[in-house]
Enzyme design. Structure first.
Site, PDB file in Angstrom:
ATOM      1  N   ARG A 127       0.729  -1.291  -0.040  1.00 46.33           N
ATOM      2  CA  ARG A 127      -0.043   0.083   0.024  1.00 46.33           C
ATOM      3  C   ARG A 127       0.918   1.133   0.024  1.00 46.33           C
ATOM      4  NH1 ARG A 127      -4.660  -1.239   4.341  1.00 46.33           N
ATOM      5  NH2 ARG A 127      -3.241  -0.995   5.770  1.00 46.33           N
ATOM      6  N   ARG A 160       2.507   3.581   5.084  1.00 49.32           N
ATOM      7  CA  ARG A 160       2.285   3.806   6.472  1.00 49.32           C
ATOM      8  C   ARG A 160       3.349   3.199   7.344  1.00 49.32           C
ATOM      9  NH1 ARG A 160      -4.074   2.575   7.481  1.00 49.32           N
ATOM     10  NH2 ARG A 160      -3.237   1.540   9.124  1.00 49.32           N
ATOM     11  N   ARG A 171      -0.627  -6.660  13.892  1.00 46.66           N
ATOM     12  CA  ARG A 171      -1.940  -6.108  13.811  1.00 46.66           C
ATOM     13  C   ARG A 171      -3.012  -7.368  13.562  1.00 46.66           C
ATOM     14  NH1 ARG A 171      -1.019  -1.943   9.240  1.00 46.66           N
ATOM     15  NH2 ARG A 171      -3.271  -1.287   9.668  1.00 46.66           N
TER      16      ARG A 171
HETATM   17  P1  AMP Z   1      -6.329   1.637  10.841  1.00 42.64           P
HETATM   18  O1  AMP Z   1      -5.970   2.691   9.934  1.00 42.64           O
HETATM   19  O2  AMP Z   1      -7.889   1.309  10.916  1.00 42.64           O
HETATM   20  O3  AMP Z   1      -5.646   0.258  10.525  1.00 42.64           O
HETATM   21  O4  AMP Z   1      -5.715   2.108  12.143  1.00 42.64           O
HETATM   22  C1  AMP Z   1      -4.309   2.493  12.439  1.00 42.64           C
HETATM   23  C2  AMP Z   1      -3.975   2.426  13.795  1.00 42.64           C
HETATM   24  O5  AMP Z   1      -4.662   3.210  14.661  1.00 42.64           O
HETATM   25  C3  AMP Z   1      -4.290   0.942  14.726  1.00 42.64           C
HETATM   26  O6  AMP Z   1      -3.461   0.021  14.420  1.00 42.64           O
HETATM   27  C4  AMP Z   1      -4.478   1.364  16.102  1.00 42.64           C
HETATM   28  O7  AMP Z   1      -3.406   1.659  16.697  1.00 42.64           O
HETATM   29  C5  AMP Z   1      -5.254   2.843  15.770  1.00 42.64           C
HETATM   30  N1  AMP Z   1      -6.698   2.619  15.926  1.00 42.64           N
HETATM   31  C6  AMP Z   1      -7.400   2.827  14.750  1.00 42.64           C
HETATM   32  N2  AMP Z   1      -8.799   2.701  14.974  1.00 42.64           N
HETATM   33  C7  AMP Z   1      -8.586   2.208  16.252  1.00 42.64           C
HETATM   34  C8  AMP Z   1      -9.584   1.798  17.344  1.00 42.64           C
HETATM   35  N3  AMP Z   1     -10.958   1.733  16.908  1.00 42.64           N
HETATM   36  N4  AMP Z   1      -9.287   1.340  18.463  1.00 42.64           N
HETATM   37  C9  AMP Z   1      -8.054   1.482  19.175  1.00 42.64           C
HETATM   38  N5  AMP Z   1      -7.175   1.754  18.192  1.00 42.64           N
HETATM   39  C10 AMP Z   1      -7.469   2.082  16.761  1.00 42.64           C
END
Ligand code: AMP
Length: 218
Positions: A127, A160, A171
């Site tokens: 990505r 990222r 993750r």
């Molecule tokens: P994402 O872009 O949705 O993959 O989110 C990137 C990072 O942000 C995640 O790996 C978490 O560290 C944090 N994050 C995003 N959404 C949440 C959530 N609902 N609860 C806790 N951490 C979050």
């Protein structure tokens, strides 16, 4: 329409979230985007978020709930929204259910993007995004015309920090432990719709269109 999108990292949530939000004329609310914006702004809260996000760990529920509650209060959410990356834990799902009951705005559907683990690393690692206009690409599946340069605005494409293979594996582990229980939570509320997430964005998007028209299964 009020929809939640669930899926492992690399399952194509972000791509489909943008498509659905555009097609339905509703805001895409991504806690990941909100968290990255706070990190980029360098605020004290952003520095706290960074500690978790860089390692692929979840930000504590109370911090995420405060962030999303603020966002859901904005006017553009009153006629619907698509939640991308939230909720990610049972306490977050319970808090969301309470808010929505109070506001008289129940969810219409929860989409579960299904992609086998074997496909996730390649999807996430390839990505790229443009920090300037937000366009996204994939080195193999949706390459930019010129390597490393945004087709839309000509700025440099970035990866990222949490899309490196080792962090993606963390993750996925966190997803299995903390987020996968939401599948039963929403299935028991007759909201869950499983979507085969393999294929082109168009193919997956067509499946989502059909699923959103269908009544949920038992
Ligand atoms: P994402 O872009 O949705 O993959 O989110 C990137 C990072 O942000 C995640 O790996 C978490 O560290 C944090 N994050 C995003 N959404 C949440 C959530 N609902 N609860 C806790 N951490 C979050």
């Amino acid at each position: 329409m009020r929809v939640v999108l669930l899926g492992k990292p690399g399952s194509g949530k972000g791509t489909q979230a943008r498509r659905i939000a555009k097609a339905k004329g509703i805001p895409q609310i991504s806690t990941g985007d909100l968290i990255r914006a706070a990190i980029a702004a360098g605020s004290p809260l952003g520095l706290q978020f960074q500690e978790y996000a860089d390692k692929g760990l979840l930000v504590p529920d109370d911090l995420v709930l405060a962030l999303i509650e603020e966002r859901l209060k904005q006017d553009d959410s009153t006629h619907g929204f698509l939640l991308d990356g939230f909720p990610r834990t049972i306490p977050q799902a319970e808090a969301l259910a309470q808010w929505l009951i109070k506001a008289g705005m129940p969810l219409d559907a929860v989409l579960n993007m299904q992609v086998p683990d074997s496909a996730l690393i390649e999807r996430a690692e390839g990505r790229r995004f443009c920090g300037h206009c937000g366009s996204s690409f994939h080195v193999k599946f949706a390459p930019s015309k010129e390597d490393g340069v945004c087709d839309n605005c000509g700025h440099e494409l970035k990866q990222r920090a949490d899309d490196r293979a080792d962090v993606v594996m963390n993750r996925v582990g966190v997803y299995k432990e903390k987020t996968a229980p939401l599948l039963d939570f929403y299935r028991s509320r007759q909201l869950l719709r499983d979507i085969d997430g393999l294929g082109t964005p168009q193919e997956v998007g067509d499946r989502i269109e059909v699923a959103l028209k269908r009544n949920p299964g038992p």
